[in-house]
Design an enzyme around this catalytic site. Structure first.
Site, mmCIF file in Angstrom:
data_model
loop_
_atom_site.group_PDB
_atom_site.id
_atom_site.type_symbol
_atom_site.label_atom_id
_atom_site.label_comp_id
_atom_site.label_asym_id
_atom_site.label_seq_id
_atom_site.Cartn_x
_atom_site.Cartn_y
_atom_site.Cartn_z
ATOM 1 N N ASP A 209 28.242 -14.657 -5.725
ATOM 2 C CA ASP A 209 27.930 -14.525 -7.141
ATOM 3 C C ASP A 209 26.491 -14.051 -7.300
ATOM 4 O O ASP A 209 25.624 -14.336 -6.460
ATOM 5 C CB ASP A 209 28.075 -15.879 -7.853
ATOM 6 C CG ASP A 209 29.513 -16.357 -7.906
ATOM 7 O OD1 ASP A 209 30.424 -15.574 -7.579
ATOM 8 O OD2 ASP A 209 29.714 -17.542 -8.261
ATOM 9 N N ARG A 210 26.238 -13.386 -8.398
ATOM 10 C CA ARG A 210 24.892 -12.855 -8.648
ATOM 11 C C ARG A 210 23.826 -13.952 -8.543
ATOM 12 O O ARG A 210 22.729 -13.720 -8.026
ATOM 13 C CB ARG A 210 24.851 -12.221 -10.042
ATOM 14 C CG ARG A 210 23.539 -11.523 -10.366
ATOM 15 C CD ARG A 210 23.640 -10.765 -11.673
ATOM 16 N NE ARG A 210 22.523 -9.851 -11.828
ATOM 17 C CZ ARG A 210 22.535 -8.784 -12.604
ATOM 18 N NH1 ARG A 210 23.618 -8.498 -13.308
ATOM 19 N NH2 ARG A 210 21.478 -8.005 -12.696
#
Length: 225
Positions: A50-51
């Site tokens: 995930d970012r």
């Protein structure tokens, strides 16, 4: 860019928080090409973080390596373990098993009550390494790789991760406390089994639990290398 290993087939590095795993302007492959000094380098994403997540990530250098690493991921031969700091005191160890539904419009994942279209099973094991100040440091082994899986499965049980903004009503003033600390896989060219372990930096939220517990975590990770 912190590159731990590289050869003609692959590259292992630390993905910073806030950087996309995918190949687009400002994404991790672009940053790696910049670090290598080769804007035309063939660098491919084979698994995503995930970012907001940081830590170890593996990138392929070429189509053959990408295909083989992707196969290992699909067949469960690619080892992935994480560290997380969560609110509350978790059990010593346990398994979390849920049905998850992804809402693409809201870019969020939710626990589903029953099987259905777009619903997928999510499974992970965890072990609590340390507790302190109303928080727990847990080591997580993923058996499935659903979007936001760790974040949703812990938050749905009342243990949101520190720094969580999507699945917690009152976010903490820190980065998301989720770190990819172990990756293990078979080298796509040599057949050698490789395993990399990297401890998170000694800053908040990773020093949120007691210092003695952090030393225990450090000693435990050293034994696993």
């Amino acid at each position: 860019m912190d590159i731990l290993f590289q050869d003609a087939s692959l590259l292992v590095c630390i993905k910073p928080a806030g950087v996309l795993s995918t190949d687009e302007p400002g994404g991790l492959p672009a940053l790696v090409r910049q670090a290598l000094g080769d804007p035309a380098a063939d660098v491919r994403t084979v698994h995503r973080l995930d970012r907001a997540v940081s830590g170890l990530i593996v990138l392929a250098r070429g189509s053959a390596a990408a295909s083989e690493l992707s196969r290992q991921i699909r067949e469960g031969a690619f080892e992935k373990e994480y560290l997380a700091v969560v609110h509350g005191e978790t059990l010593e160890r346990g398994e979390l098993r849920d049905l998850l539904r992804r809402d693409k419009a809201r870019k969020m994942t939710f626990v589903a009550d029953a099987p259905g279209k777009g619903v997928q099973e999510a499974v992970l094991d965890y072990e609590t390494i340390a507790r302190g100040q109303g928080m727990s440091l847990v080591r997580i082994r993923l058996h499935t790789g659903r979007t936001h899986q760790i974040r949703v499965q812990f938050a749905s049980r009342g243990f949101p991760l520190l720094g969580e903004r999507k699945y917690c009503g009152e976010p903490d003033d820190c980065l998301l406390a989720l770190w990819s600390h172990t990756v293990g896989f078979t080298h796509p060219a040599t057949g050698e089994r490789l395993r990399f372990v990297k401890e998170p930096p000694a800053v908040f939220p990773w020093n949120a639990c007691e210092e003695t517990d952090r030393q225990k975590m450090h000693d435990d990770l050293k034994k696993r290398q």
